[in-house]
Design an enzyme around this catalytic site. Structure first.
Site, PDB file in Angstrom:
ATOM      1  N   HIS A   1     -12.133  -1.015   2.764  1.00 28.03           N
ATOM      2  CA  HIS A   1     -10.796  -1.236   2.589  1.00 28.03           C
ATOM      3  C   HIS A   1     -10.051  -2.454   3.228  1.00 28.03           C
ATOM      4  O   HIS A   1     -11.043  -2.994   3.950  1.00 28.03           O
ATOM      5  CB  HIS A   1      -9.865   0.225   3.270  1.00 28.03           C
ATOM      6  CG  HIS A   1     -10.506   1.335   2.892  1.00 28.03           C
ATOM      7  ND1 HIS A   1      -9.898   1.875   1.539  1.00 28.03           N
ATOM      8  CD2 HIS A   1     -11.090   2.349   3.334  1.00 28.03           C
ATOM      9  CE1 HIS A   1     -10.461   3.173   1.430  1.00 28.03           C
ATOM     10  NE2 HIS A   1     -11.275   3.615   2.528  1.00 28.03           N
TER      11      HIS A   1
ATOM     12  N   ASP B   1      -3.070  -5.913   2.246  1.00 27.01           N
ATOM     13  CA  ASP B   1      -2.265  -6.749   1.400  1.00 27.01           C
ATOM     14  C   ASP B   1      -0.976  -6.565   2.018  1.00 27.01           C
ATOM     15  O   ASP B   1      -0.208  -5.618   1.600  1.00 27.01           O
ATOM     16  CB  ASP B   1      -2.568  -6.755   0.083  1.00 27.01           C
ATOM     17  CG  ASP B   1      -1.541  -7.948  -0.579  1.00 27.01           C
ATOM     18  OD1 ASP B   1      -0.654  -8.395   0.079  1.00 27.01           O
ATOM     19  OD2 ASP B   1      -1.642  -7.937  -1.785  1.00 27.01           O
TER      20      ASP B   1
ATOM     21  N   HIS C   1       2.871  -7.715   1.521  1.00 35.70           N
ATOM     22  CA  HIS C   1       3.649  -8.399   0.608  1.00 35.70           C
ATOM     23  C   HIS C   1       4.476  -9.359   1.787  1.00 35.70           C
ATOM     24  O   HIS C   1       5.356 -10.390   1.186  1.00 35.70           O
ATOM     25  CB  HIS C   1       4.648  -7.614  -0.155  1.00 35.70           C
ATOM     26  CG  HIS C   1       3.556  -6.978  -1.247  1.00 35.70           C
ATOM     27  ND1 HIS C   1       4.449  -6.131  -2.345  1.00 35.70           N
ATOM     28  CD2 HIS C   1       2.427  -6.890  -1.520  1.00 35.70           C
ATOM     29  CE1 HIS C   1       3.418  -5.979  -3.181  1.00 35.70           C
ATOM     30  NE2 HIS C   1       2.253  -6.291  -2.581  1.00 35.70           N
TER      31      HIS C   1
ATOM     32  N   HIS D   1      -0.371  -2.634   0.917  1.00 34.03           N
ATOM     33  CA  HIS D   1      -1.099  -1.717   0.219  1.00 34.03           C
ATOM     34  C   HIS D   1      -2.686  -2.285   0.450  1.00 34.03           C
ATOM     35  O   HIS D   1      -2.754  -3.267   0.711  1.00 34.03           O
ATOM     36  CB  HIS D   1      -1.053  -1.738  -1.283  1.00 34.03           C
ATOM     37  CG  HIS D   1      -0.943  -2.956  -2.318  1.00 34.03           C
ATOM     38  ND1 HIS D   1      -2.086  -3.338  -2.670  1.00 34.03           N
ATOM     39  CD2 HIS D   1       0.033  -3.806  -2.301  1.00 34.03           C
ATOM     40  CE1 HIS D   1      -1.788  -4.547  -3.327  1.00 34.03           C
ATOM     41  NE2 HIS D   1      -0.734  -4.765  -3.113  1.00 34.03           N
ATOM     42  N   CYS D   2      -3.577  -1.275   0.043  1.00 32.87           N
ATOM     43  CA  CYS D   2      -5.059  -1.688   0.009  1.00 32.87           C
ATOM     44  C   CYS D   2      -5.403  -2.625  -1.138  1.00 32.87           C
ATOM     45  O   CYS D   2      -4.998  -2.237  -2.138  1.00 32.87           O
ATOM     46  CB  CYS D   2      -5.740  -0.463   0.095  1.00 32.87           C
ATOM     47  SG  CYS D   2      -7.591  -0.697   0.191  1.00 32.87           S
TER      48      CYS D   2
ATOM     49  N   HIS E   1      -7.608   2.446  -5.522  1.00 33.97           N
ATOM     50  CA  HIS E   1      -7.150   2.623  -3.890  1.00 33.97           C
ATOM     51  C   HIS E   1      -5.763   3.025  -3.827  1.00 33.97           C
ATOM     52  O   HIS E   1      -5.538   3.790  -3.087  1.00 33.97           O
ATOM     53  CB  HIS E   1      -7.427   1.455  -2.858  1.00 33.97           C
ATOM     54  CG  HIS E   1      -8.919   1.580  -2.495  1.00 33.97           C
ATOM     55  ND1 HIS E   1      -9.557   1.522  -1.292  1.00 33.97           N
ATOM     56  CD2 HIS E   1     -10.178   1.798  -3.429  1.00 33.97           C
ATOM     57  CE1 HIS E   1     -10.741   1.546  -1.548  1.00 33.97           C
ATOM     58  NE2 HIS E   1     -11.089   1.605  -2.800  1.00 33.97           N
TER      59      HIS E   1
ATOM     60  N   MET F   1      -3.192   4.542  -0.808  1.00 28.48           N
ATOM     61  CA  MET F   1      -3.169   3.204   0.140  1.00 28.48           C
ATOM     62  C   MET F   1      -1.930   2.364  -0.075  1.00 28.48           C
ATOM     63  O   MET F   1      -2.345   1.205  -0.600  1.00 28.48           O
ATOM     64  CB  MET F   1      -4.270   2.762   0.019  1.00 28.48           C
ATOM     65  CG  MET F   1      -5.423   3.632   0.697  1.00 28.48           C
ATOM     66  SD  MET F   1      -6.927   2.641   0.995  1.00 28.48           S
ATOM     67  CE  MET F   1      -6.725   2.050   2.832  1.00 28.48           C
TER      68      MET F   1
ATOM     69  N   HIS G   1      18.310   7.501  -7.168  1.00 27.58           N
ATOM     70  CA  HIS G   1      19.557   7.952  -7.600  1.00 27.58           C
ATOM     71  C   HIS G   1      19.842   9.234  -6.519  1.00 27.58           C
ATOM     72  O   HIS G   1      19.150  10.045  -6.285  1.00 27.58           O
ATOM     73  CB  HIS G   1      19.812   8.508  -9.006  1.00 27.58           C
ATOM     74  CG  HIS G   1      21.086   9.013  -9.337  1.00 27.58           C
ATOM     75  ND1 HIS G   1      22.014   8.267  -9.591  1.00 27.58           N
ATOM     76  CD2 HIS G   1      21.619  10.524  -9.204  1.00 27.58           C
ATOM     77  CE1 HIS G   1      23.307   9.035  -9.916  1.00 27.58           C
ATOM     78  NE2 HIS G   1      22.969  10.442  -9.470  1.00 27.58           N
TER      79      HIS G   1
ATOM     80  N   GLU H   1      25.527   3.676  -8.710  1.00 28.90           N
ATOM     81  CA  GLU H   1      24.926   4.813  -8.807  1.00 28.90           C
ATOM     82  C   GLU H   1      23.613   5.127  -8.785  1.00 28.90           C
ATOM     83  O   GLU H   1      23.105   6.075  -8.330  1.00 28.90           O
ATOM     84  CB  GLU H   1      25.369   5.206 -10.257  1.00 28.90           C
ATOM     85  CG  GLU H   1      25.139   4.354 -11.406  1.00 28.90           C
ATOM     86  CD  GLU H   1      25.659   4.868 -12.769  1.00 28.90           C
ATOM     87  OE1 GLU H   1      26.283   3.963 -13.391  1.00 28.90           O
ATOM     88  OE2 GLU H   1      25.680   5.944 -13.095  1.00 28.90           O
ATOM     89  N   THR H   2      22.758   4.147  -9.383  1.00 27.55           N
ATOM     90  CA  THR H   2      21.395   4.253  -9.650  1.00 27.55           C
ATOM     91  C   THR H   2      20.774   2.845  -9.306  1.00 27.55           C
ATOM     92  O   THR H   2      21.458   1.827  -9.718  1.00 27.55           O
ATOM     93  CB  THR H   2      20.791   4.470 -10.871  1.00 27.55           C
ATOM     94  OG1 THR H   2      21.305   5.931 -11.053  1.00 27.55           O
ATOM     95  CG2 THR H   2      19.294   4.777 -10.911  1.00 27.55           C
TER      96      THR H   2
ATOM     97  N   HIS I   1      15.546   8.707 -11.034  1.00 28.01           N
ATOM     98  CA  HIS I   1      16.612   9.089 -12.189  1.00 28.01           C
ATOM     99  C   HIS I   1      15.828   9.058 -13.614  1.00 28.01           C
ATOM    100  O   HIS I   1      16.643   8.802 -14.608  1.00 28.01           O
ATOM    101  CB  HIS I   1      17.876   8.709 -12.105  1.00 28.01           C
ATOM    102  CG  HIS I   1      18.956   9.471 -12.631  1.00 28.01           C
ATOM    103  ND1 HIS I   1      19.313   9.674 -14.221  1.00 28.01           N
ATOM    104  CD2 HIS I   1      19.864  10.259 -12.219  1.00 28.01           C
ATOM    105  CE1 HIS I   1      20.186  10.633 -14.157  1.00 28.01           C
ATOM    106  NE2 HIS I   1      20.687  10.846 -13.127  1.00 28.01           N
TER     107      HIS I   1
HETATM  108 CU   LIG Z   1      -8.656   1.004   0.045  1.00 26.05          CU
END
Ligand SMILES: [Cu+2]
Lengths: 270, 374
Positions: free
Chosen positions: B125, B128, B130, B165-166, B176, B181, B286, B310-311, B337
């Site tokens: 594993h 990453d 962001h 995330h992986c 994954h 993950m 929502h 609203e959303t 929603h």
């Molecule tokens: Cu992984």
């Protein structure tokens, strides 16, 4: 994994034909595959694995090896026709590969499939067949082995970005944008040891596990961790692939280009 | 062949195998510690213990003092988790929860993560972020095999909520991620959040909602298949994933994970910051009966928040934030929603709000009675 249409294949073959490639005869009988025997001798070996030296990542050294035993290895990849014999004998898993063209290299195989084939062939011939280790593959591949050590650079000024871009550049070297159809045996030519189709678009499973280790100041190398759930596949570059994976897109090439196809050839123990 | 543990290369049955020790240095991979050479030794350090979602570890909304190195430790845990009454997944998790725990720092801080992959796991594993800059978000520098651990430090340069995330390469990446993950980090501006006019705003609670889409194969009789480990389910799940049609879309890893006894809680007058992270697929949060007062739809706090949504839309692979002050007591449903996903596939959470009803905002003028009776 299915092979592409005959039309495409023919077009591709026309192309290579004009390039002057020799198409050799594929092996006819699965239980008598042509082999080549490498004499005992000296060769270079670049170990695989992740290595640390003083806590810092390093490429493993290129090691000069002198082996006192010959090595007998298949001259060609195991073909679909050969694999079909094992499948029909109930000894090999069905991989969904299109087996209708027996002369094509068997691809879309996992490490586990290749092991099953080796076991069947050993039973069928009374000899011991097995996958080569990564080192044996390098010995047999000779000039076709693409060295994947991170190249050159000044130890003091090297940086992760350069390391990544160099690795990427090496990974995509000689790869065009398309995955071409699998070629018949012999299409990628023969190396100086008499092995055909090394480092074409079929990568080859080896028995070598994913490893990590440490290199001491005196050059002593010690493997500290080993994971046999992941094996080295060899070809235009080396990749770490989980043993159950048949489609190379699933391989561990990170952000690079993964192996096109996964196939194999076997070593015969003397 | 290299033999395992303590075997020295060159003595494994070879006639002669001199080791070229110098080659190791001449052809070295980068020395990252020297290349990076970030001196953070003068900075104070603080360590946070992570807590499982929907909760978030204690943190300051306005930073007191200068930048710090903020340390976290996560174990990656592969384990079976129940997704619904009749469905299980061989989950891959950051720290044992789906989503992984939220990490909160301030802009200018350094987030330093110790990522550990216990030897009880089967797979390699990495992580990453962001929020991070370079090396595939840190993914290229954090690959850990089972039995390994690593430390990554990155500078929090952009305030906002961000997915992590992986991403271990190739088809392993989506596999994954849809096995659980992913998670989120929050990088707060040093002086805290601001409204659309630049005035400070505070929240009383954080509700950290991680949304996951699962792709669980069925057998011939239609029952969800339960696998002994992640690897056994790999090819079936791949086929299911490639339909792009999830079997489950859930908050906090399971249908009903944030309803009933586990519903979120608030009181009238409280401001709740809803953070919604989806690492793989678009979503549209929502709040039924409520709104987004201030919405950072893309989750990045250098942009002024939009008002009165609203959303709002969460792009797959991002996290967004919405602040809402509850004005009425009762039960609110926080949903994706796309109502098929909310009701049939699981993407519903509940918020139970205590307090006094405001008839000015809403009043039942006449309870339902017989048609034509008035
Ligand atoms: Cu992984």
């Amino acid at each position: 994994m299915k092979i592409l249409s005959t039309l495409l294949l023919t077009a591709a073959l026309g192309g290579v034909g004009m390039g002057g490639w020799q198409i050799a005869q594929p092996p006819a009988d699965a239980t008598a595959p042509p082999t080549v025997t490498l004499p005992a001798g000296v060769y270079n070996w670049r170990p695989s694995g992740d290595w640390l030296s003083n806590g810092r990542p390093v490429s493993p050294p290129l090691i000069r090896r002198a082996y006192d035993a010959p090595l007998e290895i298949m001259a060609y990849h195991v073909t679909r026709g050969a694999y079909a014999e094992c499948l029909n004998a109930g000894a090999c898993p069905d991989t969904d590969t299109d087996l209708s063209r027996a002369e094509l290299p068997m691809v879309g195989v996992s490490f586990l499939d290749a092991e099953a084939y080796a076991a069947w062939l050993s039973d069928a011939t009374g000899a011991t067949w097995r996958l080569p280790s990564d080192e044996e593959w390098q010995r047999a591949a000779a000039e076709r082995f693409v060295d994947d050590a991170v190249l050159g650079g000044d130890w003091e000024t090297y940086d992760p970005g350069k390391w990544l871009t160099d690795s990427y550049a090496r990974n995509i070297e000689n790869r065009d944008g398309w995955v071409h159809p699998v070629q018949p045996a012999g299409a990628y030519g023969v190396n100086s040891r008499g092995l055909h189709d090394l480092a074409g678009n079929v990568w080859e499973w080896t028995s070598t596990c994913q490893t990590a280790g440490e290199i001491a100041d005196d050059g002593t190398m010690e493997v500290t961790r080993e994971r046999c759930f992941v094996r080295v596949v060899a070809g235009q570059h080396r990749a770490m692939v989980l043993e159950f994976v048949r489609d190379a897109k699933s391989g561990g090439c990170g952000a690079g280009v993964p192996p096109d196809y996964l196939g194999f050839r076997l070593v015969r123990e003397s | 062949m290299i033999s395992r543990r303590a075997a020295l290369l060159g003595v494994a049955g070879m006639a002669a195998a001199p080791l070229l020790a110098k080659a190791a240095k001449a052809e070295s991979a980068p020395d990252m510690s020297m290349a990076a050479a970030a001196d953070v030794s003068h900075l104070p350090r603080i360590r946070h213990e992570l807590v499982a979602p929907p909760f978030v570890h204690a943190h300051e909304q306005v930073a007191t003092g200068g930048p710090r190195v903020v340390e976290f430790t996560m174990d990656i845990i592969e384990k079976e988790m129940q997704v619904a009454d009749d469905a299980w997944v061989q989950a891959m998790t950051f720290n044992g929860s789906v989503p992984g725990p939220m990490m909160v720092v301030h802009e200018g801080d350094y987030l330093e993560l110790t990522l550990r992959n216990p030897h009880t796991n089967m797979l390699e594993h990495n992580i990453d972020f962001h929020a991070a800059t370079g090396a595939l978000g840190g993914g290229a520098l954090t690959k850990v095999m089972p039995g390994e651990q690593t430390i990554l430090r990155f500078k929090a340069t952009r305030p906002g909520v961000f997915v992590y995330h992986c991403a271990p390469g190739g088809a392993m990446i989506p596999w994954h991620v849809v096995s659980g993950m992913s998670g989120a980090v929050m990088i707060l501006p040093r002086d805290g959040l601001k409204d659309h006019q630049g005035n400070p705003v505070r929240y009383d609670r954080v509700a950290y909602i991680g949304e996951n889409d699962f792709y669980i194969p069925r057998d011939d009789s239609g029952r969800y298949i339960r696998y002994p480990d992640a690897v056994s389910g790999y090819s079936d799940m791949m086929d299911k994933m490639n339909t792009l049609t999830p079997t489950h879309v859930v908050f906090n890893g399971a249908v009903g994970a944030l309803t009933g006894d586990r519903a979120l809680k608030a009181t009238v007058g409280e401001k709740v910051l809803f953070i919604h992270a989806q690492a793989n697929r678009d979503s549209r949060p929502h709040l039924i009966g409520g709104h987004g007062d201030l919405v950072w739809e893309a989750g990045k706090f250098n942009n002024p928040p939009a008002r009165d949504f609203e959303t709002w839309f969460i792009r797959g692979g991002s996290a967004g934030a919405a602040l809402y002050e509850f004005l009425q007591p009762g039960v609110y449903a926080y949903v994706n929603h796309n109502l098929i996903e909310a009701v049939n596939l699981g993407a519903t959470a509940h918020v139970v709000v205590e307090g006094d009803w405001n008839n000015d905002l809403m009043e039942q003028v006449m309870a339902p009675t017989a048609y034509g009776s008035f």
